[in-house]
Design a protein around this motif. Structure first.
Motif, PDB file in Angstrom:
ATOM      1  N   MET A 292       0.583  -1.192  -0.025  1.00 24.06           N
ATOM      2  CA  MET A 292       0.007  -0.174  -0.214  1.00 24.06           C
ATOM      3  C   MET A 292       0.896   1.201  -0.021  1.00 24.06           C
ATOM      4  SD  MET A 292      -3.087  -1.005   2.495  1.00 24.06           S
ATOM      5  CE  MET A 292      -3.853   0.465   2.552  1.00 24.06           C
ATOM      6  N   ARG A 293       1.924   1.124   0.810  1.00 29.91           N
ATOM      7  CA  ARG A 293       2.805   2.400   0.902  1.00 29.91           C
ATOM      8  C   ARG A 293       3.433   2.758  -0.490  1.00 29.91           C
ATOM      9  NH1 ARG A 293       5.443   0.893   4.776  1.00 29.91           N
ATOM     10  NH2 ARG A 293       7.379  -0.074   3.687  1.00 29.91           N
ATOM     11  N   THR A 294       3.958   1.629  -1.148  1.00 28.02           N
ATOM     12  CA  THR A 294       4.585   1.539  -2.410  1.00 28.02           C
ATOM     13  C   THR A 294       3.654   2.196  -3.550  1.00 28.02           C
ATOM     14  OG1 THR A 294       6.209  -0.200  -1.995  1.00 28.02           O
ATOM     15  CG2 THR A 294       5.669   0.239  -4.127  1.00 28.02           C
ATOM     16  N   SER A 295       2.346   1.334  -3.574  1.00 29.91           N
ATOM     17  CA  SER A 295       1.228   1.884  -4.340  1.00 29.91           C
ATOM     18  C   SER A 295       1.127   3.418  -4.400  1.00 29.91           C
ATOM     19  CB  SER A 295       0.021   1.338  -4.290  1.00 29.91           C
ATOM     20  OG  SER A 295      -1.059   1.644  -5.039  1.00 29.91           O
ATOM     21  N   LEU A 296       1.069   3.904  -3.035  1.00 31.22           N
ATOM     22  CA  LEU A 296       0.559   5.378  -2.752  1.00 31.22           C
ATOM     23  C   LEU A 296       1.749   6.282  -3.512  1.00 31.22           C
ATOM     24  CD1 LEU A 296      -1.073   7.759  -1.251  1.00 31.22           C
ATOM     25  CD2 LEU A 296       0.446   7.098   0.671  1.00 31.22           C
ATOM     26  N   LEU A 297       3.022   5.823  -3.024  1.00 32.45           N
ATOM     27  CA  LEU A 297       4.149   6.607  -3.643  1.00 32.45           C
ATOM     28  C   LEU A 297       4.098   6.556  -5.152  1.00 32.45           C
ATOM     29  CD1 LEU A 297       6.657   8.287  -2.985  1.00 32.45           C
ATOM     30  CD2 LEU A 297       7.863   6.228  -3.022  1.00 32.45           C
ATOM     31  N   PHE A 298       3.752   5.534  -5.784  1.00 38.24           N
ATOM     32  CA  PHE A 298       3.675   5.283  -7.235  1.00 38.24           C
ATOM     33  C   PHE A 298       2.759   6.308  -7.750  1.00 38.24           C
ATOM     34  CE2 PHE A 298       1.958   3.283 -10.958  1.00 38.24           C
ATOM     35  CZ  PHE A 298       3.327   3.221 -11.688  1.00 38.24           C
ATOM     36  N   PHE A 299       1.555   6.069  -7.225  1.00 41.00           N
ATOM     37  CA  PHE A 299       0.386   6.983  -7.857  1.00 41.00           C
ATOM     38  C   PHE A 299       0.718   8.577  -7.626  1.00 41.00           C
ATOM     39  CE2 PHE A 299      -1.763   2.754  -7.674  1.00 41.00           C
ATOM     40  CZ  PHE A 299      -2.012   2.693  -9.243  1.00 41.00           C
ATOM     41  N   SER A 300       0.952   8.670  -6.570  1.00 40.47           N
ATOM     42  CA  SER A 300       1.207  10.294  -6.194  1.00 40.47           C
ATOM     43  C   SER A 300       2.562  10.833  -7.106  1.00 40.47           C
ATOM     44  CB  SER A 300       1.635  10.513  -4.696  1.00 40.47           C
ATOM     45  OG  SER A 300       2.732   9.926  -4.231  1.00 40.47           O
ATOM     46  N   SER A 301       3.436  10.012  -7.309  1.00 40.89           N
ATOM     47  CA  SER A 301       4.468  10.411  -8.060  1.00 40.89           C
ATOM     48  C   SER A 301       4.326  10.664  -9.591  1.00 40.89           C
ATOM     49  CB  SER A 301       5.590   9.357  -7.968  1.00 40.89           C
ATOM     50  OG  SER A 301       6.365   9.493  -6.664  1.00 40.89           O
ATOM     51  N   LEU A 302       3.384   9.459 -10.123  1.00 41.45           N
ATOM     52  CA  LEU A 302       2.843   9.729 -11.353  1.00 41.45           C
ATOM     53  C   LEU A 302       2.151  10.671 -11.688  1.00 41.45           C
ATOM     54  CD1 LEU A 302       2.720   8.045 -13.824  1.00 41.45           C
ATOM     55  CD2 LEU A 302       0.844   6.859 -13.272  1.00 41.45           C
ATOM     56  N   GLY A 303       1.135  11.040 -10.861  1.00 39.04           N
ATOM     57  CA  GLY A 303       0.318  12.182 -10.580  1.00 39.04           C
ATOM     58  C   GLY A 303       1.193  13.520 -10.938  1.00 39.04           C
ATOM     59  N   PHE A 304       1.983  13.604 -10.163  1.00 36.13           N
ATOM     60  CA  PHE A 304       2.989  14.867 -10.069  1.00 36.13           C
ATOM     61  C   PHE A 304       3.658  15.089 -11.221  1.00 36.13           C
ATOM     62  CE2 PHE A 304       6.953  17.163  -8.773  1.00 36.13           C
ATOM     63  CZ  PHE A 304       6.380  18.167  -8.180  1.00 36.13           C
ATOM     64  N   ARG A 415       4.175  -4.992 -10.575  1.00 41.16           N
ATOM     65  CA  ARG A 415       2.930  -5.615  -9.756  1.00 41.16           C
ATOM     66  C   ARG A 415       2.509  -4.479  -8.781  1.00 41.16           C
ATOM     67  NH1 ARG A 415       4.528  -8.832 -13.029  1.00 41.16           N
ATOM     68  NH2 ARG A 415       4.414 -10.969 -12.922  1.00 41.16           N
ATOM     69  N   ILE A 416       2.330  -3.359  -9.206  1.00 38.73           N
ATOM     70  CA  ILE A 416       1.716  -2.304  -8.052  1.00 38.73           C
ATOM     71  C   ILE A 416       0.387  -2.500  -7.645  1.00 38.73           C
ATOM     72  CG2 ILE A 416       1.046   0.407  -8.368  1.00 38.73           C
ATOM     73  CD1 ILE A 416       4.148  -0.376  -8.267  1.00 38.73           C
ATOM     74  N   TRP A 417       0.180  -2.625  -6.347  1.00 35.67           N
ATOM     75  CA  TRP A 417      -1.033  -2.930  -5.693  1.00 35.67           C
ATOM     76  C   TRP A 417      -1.995  -1.680  -5.861  1.00 35.67           C
ATOM     77  CZ3 TRP A 417      -4.149  -0.762  -1.986  1.00 35.67           C
ATOM     78  CH2 TRP A 417      -5.074  -1.555  -1.198  1.00 35.67           C
ATOM     79  N   PRO A 418      -3.330  -2.080  -6.400  1.00 35.26           N
ATOM     80  CA  PRO A 418      -3.921  -3.337  -6.408  1.00 35.26           C
ATOM     81  C   PRO A 418      -4.079  -3.989  -7.753  1.00 35.26           C
ATOM     82  CG  PRO A 418      -5.670  -1.762  -6.055  1.00 35.26           C
ATOM     83  CD  PRO A 418      -4.162  -0.921  -6.483  1.00 35.26           C
ATOM     84  N   LEU A 419      -3.817  -3.150  -8.738  1.00 40.29           N
ATOM     85  CA  LEU A 419      -3.929  -3.557 -10.220  1.00 40.29           C
ATOM     86  C   LEU A 419      -3.025  -4.394 -10.941  1.00 40.29           C
ATOM     87  CD1 LEU A 419      -5.749  -0.237 -11.283  1.00 40.29           C
ATOM     88  CD2 LEU A 419      -6.863  -2.317 -10.673  1.00 40.29           C
ATOM     89  N   GLY A 420      -1.836  -4.227 -10.460  1.00 42.92           N
ATOM     90  CA  GLY A 420      -0.618  -4.832 -10.913  1.00 42.92           C
ATOM     91  C   GLY A 420      -0.892  -6.360 -11.230  1.00 42.92           C
ATOM     92  N   GLN A 421      -1.195  -7.105 -10.535  1.00 37.72           N
ATOM     93  CA  GLN A 421      -1.258  -8.657 -10.829  1.00 37.72           C
ATOM     94  C   GLN A 421      -2.560  -8.977 -11.533  1.00 37.72           C
ATOM     95  OE1 GLN A 421       0.848 -10.823  -9.856  1.00 37.72           O
ATOM     96  NE2 GLN A 421      -0.436 -12.545 -10.733  1.00 37.72           N
ATOM     97  N   LEU A 422      -3.575  -8.069 -11.431  1.00 39.36           N
ATOM     98  CA  LEU A 422      -4.778  -8.393 -12.441  1.00 39.36           C
ATOM     99  C   LEU A 422      -4.417  -7.873 -13.771  1.00 39.36           C
ATOM    100  CD1 LEU A 422      -7.646  -6.837  -9.991  1.00 39.36           C
ATOM    101  CD2 LEU A 422      -7.136  -9.127 -10.563  1.00 39.36           C
ATOM    102  N   ILE A 423      -3.423  -6.988 -13.952  1.00 37.40           N
ATOM    103  CA  ILE A 423      -3.287  -6.328 -15.286  1.00 37.40           C
ATOM    104  C   ILE A 423      -2.277  -7.657 -15.928  1.00 37.40           C
ATOM    105  CG2 ILE A 423      -1.995  -4.792 -16.608  1.00 37.40           C
ATOM    106  CD1 ILE A 423      -2.790  -2.670 -14.570  1.00 37.40           C
ATOM    107  N   HIS A 424      -1.437  -8.174 -15.210  1.00 38.34           N
ATOM    108  CA  HIS A 424      -0.471  -9.307 -15.664  1.00 38.34           C
ATOM    109  C   HIS A 424      -1.588 -10.376 -15.990  1.00 38.34           C
ATOM    110  CE1 HIS A 424       2.918 -12.042 -15.973  1.00 38.34           C
ATOM    111  NE2 HIS A 424       2.216 -12.643 -15.278  1.00 38.34           N
TER     112      HIS A 424
END
Length: 568
Positions: A292-304, A415-424
């Motif tokens: 969850m922490r990795t996902s939050l950082l990923f999406f916030s960085s992507l948006g920025f 494998r970014i949570w929660p969609l990474g594994q589903l996309i794979h």
């Protein structure tokens, strides 16, 4: 005897035919680029043959089942660029463009050629440094070295003469030569990095195509940025001037977003690593909390990155006067009925098709290659109406689709949570032998195969069928060739290949039939057909023969080859 049999290769023969066709169309004013293309092709053919006959290929972990593809990978983009040069030379002779545009395309050709040649020199050094396991005579090694030196020297001479002809001073010529040298060095280093980071994902020819494209695109961004920051460091002639003083807003937006997303993983990877190390030392947290922490950082960085960093580069370097998101909204709602209706049409087709084909792929015994061809037909249904009636909007939509694909692939790989594994799990339902768990490229190649001819046709274009090169060759020709060849094919082009003469004939016939329907529709919207039918038939035939013989990723190469021939 072994050397002779390896030279008589169907793919190599078709590529030589492609190069000869382009060289035959050259005007006298493009003699130096033409000689350079011939030298580049000779050098690539020599390396293609030698790499198959030596142990050097085993040093690289390339895609299983594919040949090296060096010749095809080395000549594809230079052939496209020199075809554009021929097209712009016609325009300049009719006073439809400025000299500056022709000189810019000349620089783009030499940057592409230098990138290819840099990779070829690297591969040549690998071949010459590999122990001779087949015990060729010493005269073979001497001949190899002599031919390599001749190609390098001849290339340097043609490059210097051509760049001196479009330069005003000696220092300007030196600056341009240094710029081309930069492209060659970066390309040689980049392909080594790609071979190391993505083992068994692509052939050398496929990686060469990707490498040259990336170096050309990033080089353009770097030139624009340096010229804006300090005009004294680089000549303004090296800055990409897309059909005039400024490129279109759509081109700027696509370049900024795509390059930003390609650079994004490099920075976020280290940020995620540092944060993970910090929390692992201080706290012992369950796995879900880390995800969850990795996902939050990923999406916030992507948006920025998408909302702040990329728009800031566009506004500072490219003099984009409004925020790109606001410009896109204004552009879409300038014709809301047509463009929003087109969006609804696209979303409906994608949703219905993906849902249907995904269920079929899970529960049916239909060959996956046939299932994937339905997506090629889907591309025809989606893109042809838009290209005829809303070409600028389609131009932008392709950029948006590529950005979405890049984000989804990054999420899948990490494998970014929660969609990474589903996309794979979803993406693996449509993969084939050319994809791997590490990198799935089929959807990228189909999208770019349709998009690149459209993007490259922006601005001056006196060949109305050229933007349709990807849609015609992949959506119609490749699809019909696969379906007919699979169901009715008997006569094979080679003993080891699966492609049939019946399939190739069906592909050629279907593309020509589509052109006969498409031309009256284009004429009704104001386009004038300026190409002879003989040239069109030759272009369709050559690209279909390439599809029949090549073991490379045909979605990546065939549209570019077909486009280059349509521009002649």
């Amino acid at each position: 005897m072994a050397l002779s049999s390896s030279m008589l290769n169907g793919e190599r023969g078709v590529v030589v035919l492609i190069v000869c066709r382009v060289l035959y169309s050259l005007p006298l004013s493009l003699l130096c680029p033409g000689l350079n293309l011939a030298i580049l092709s000779l050098f690539a053919l020599f390396l293609d043959i030698r790499l198959d006959d030596s142990a050097a290929l085993s040093r690289f972990k390339t895609r299983p089942g594919a040949s090296s593809g060096i010749l095809l990978g080395a000549v594809t983009l230079p052939t496209v660029m020199i075809s554009k040069l021929i097209q712009l030379t016609r325009a300049y002779s009719l006073q439809q463009i400025e000299l500056q545009e022709l000189e810019h395309m000349t620089m783009q050709y030499w940057a592409t050629s230098a990138s290819c040649f840099g990779v070829l020199i690297f591969l040549c050094l690998v071949v010459l440094s590999t122990p001779n396991t087949k015990r060729f005579p010493r005269s073979f090694c001497v001949w190899d070295a002599t031919l390599s030196i001749f190609c390098v020297a001849s290339y340097a001479v043609t490059c210097c003469v051509s760049l001196a002809a479009i330069s005003h001073t000696g220092s300007n010529t030196v600056l341009k030569l240094m710029w081309e040298l930069y492209h060659g060095l970066v390309a040689a280093m980049l392909i080594q990095r790609l071979l190391d980071k993505f083992p068994s994902c692509a052939s050398i020819g496929e990686l060469l195509l990707v490498t040259v494209g990336l170096v050309l695109y990033f080089g353009d961004m770097l030139a624009c940025t340096i010229a804006k920051v300090s005009g004294s460091l680089i000549s303004t002639e090296l800055v990409s001037i897309k059909y005039g003083i400024r490129r279109s807003e759509i081109s700027i937006i696509i370049q900024g977003v795509v390059l930003g997303l390609l650079l994004f993983p490099l920075f976020i990877k280290y940020a995620l690593h540092l944060i993970e190390c910090y929390f692992n030392k201080r706290y012992s947290e369950p796995r879900r909390s880390n995800e969850m922490r990795t996902s939050l950082l990923f999406f916030s960085s992507l948006g920025f990155t998408l909302v702040v960093i990329i728009p800031s580069w566009m506004q500072i370097v490219q003099d984009f006067h409004v925020h790109p998101l606001l410009w896109v909204l204004t552009f879409v709602f300038s014709e809301p009925l047509k463009r929003l209706s087109l969006c609804i049409y696209w979303v409906s087709l994608i949703f219905a098709s993906v849902l249907r084909f995904y269920n079929i792929s899970k529960n049916s015994k239909i060959e996956r290659i046939l299932l994937r061809k339905y997506y090629h037909l889907l591309a025809v249904l989606m893109f042809v109406p838009a290209l005829i009636f809303q070409p600028k909007f389609l131009h932008l939509a392709f950029g948006a689709a590529l950005a979405v694909f890049l984000v989804l692939e990054i999420m899948r790989v990490w494998r970014i949570w929660p969609l990474g594994q589903l996309i794979h799990q979803f993406m693996t339902a449509f993969t084939d032998h050319r994809d791997s768990d590490l990198l799935i490229v089929s959807h990228f190649s189909l999208l770019l195969g349709c998009a690149l001819p459209i993007w490259m046709s922006s601005g001056f274009n006196d060949r109305p069928l050229a933007p349709f090169a990807g849609i015609l060759s992949l959506g119609i020709g490749d699809t019909m060739a696969s379906i007919v060849g699979y169901k009715y094919g008997v006569l094979r082009w080679s003993k080891t290949g699966k492609k049939t003469i019946e399939g190739t004939a069906a592909g050629i016939t279907s593309v020509l039939a589509a052109c006969s329907i498409l031309l009256p529709l284009l004429a009704s919207t104001g386009y004038i057909f300026t190409e002879h039918w003989f040239s069109l038939i030759l272009a369709v035939t050559v690209s279909s023969l390439l599809e029949a013989y090549t073991t490379q990723l045909d979605n990546a190469f065939i549209p570019l080859i077909f486009y280059s021939h349509l521009c002649l």
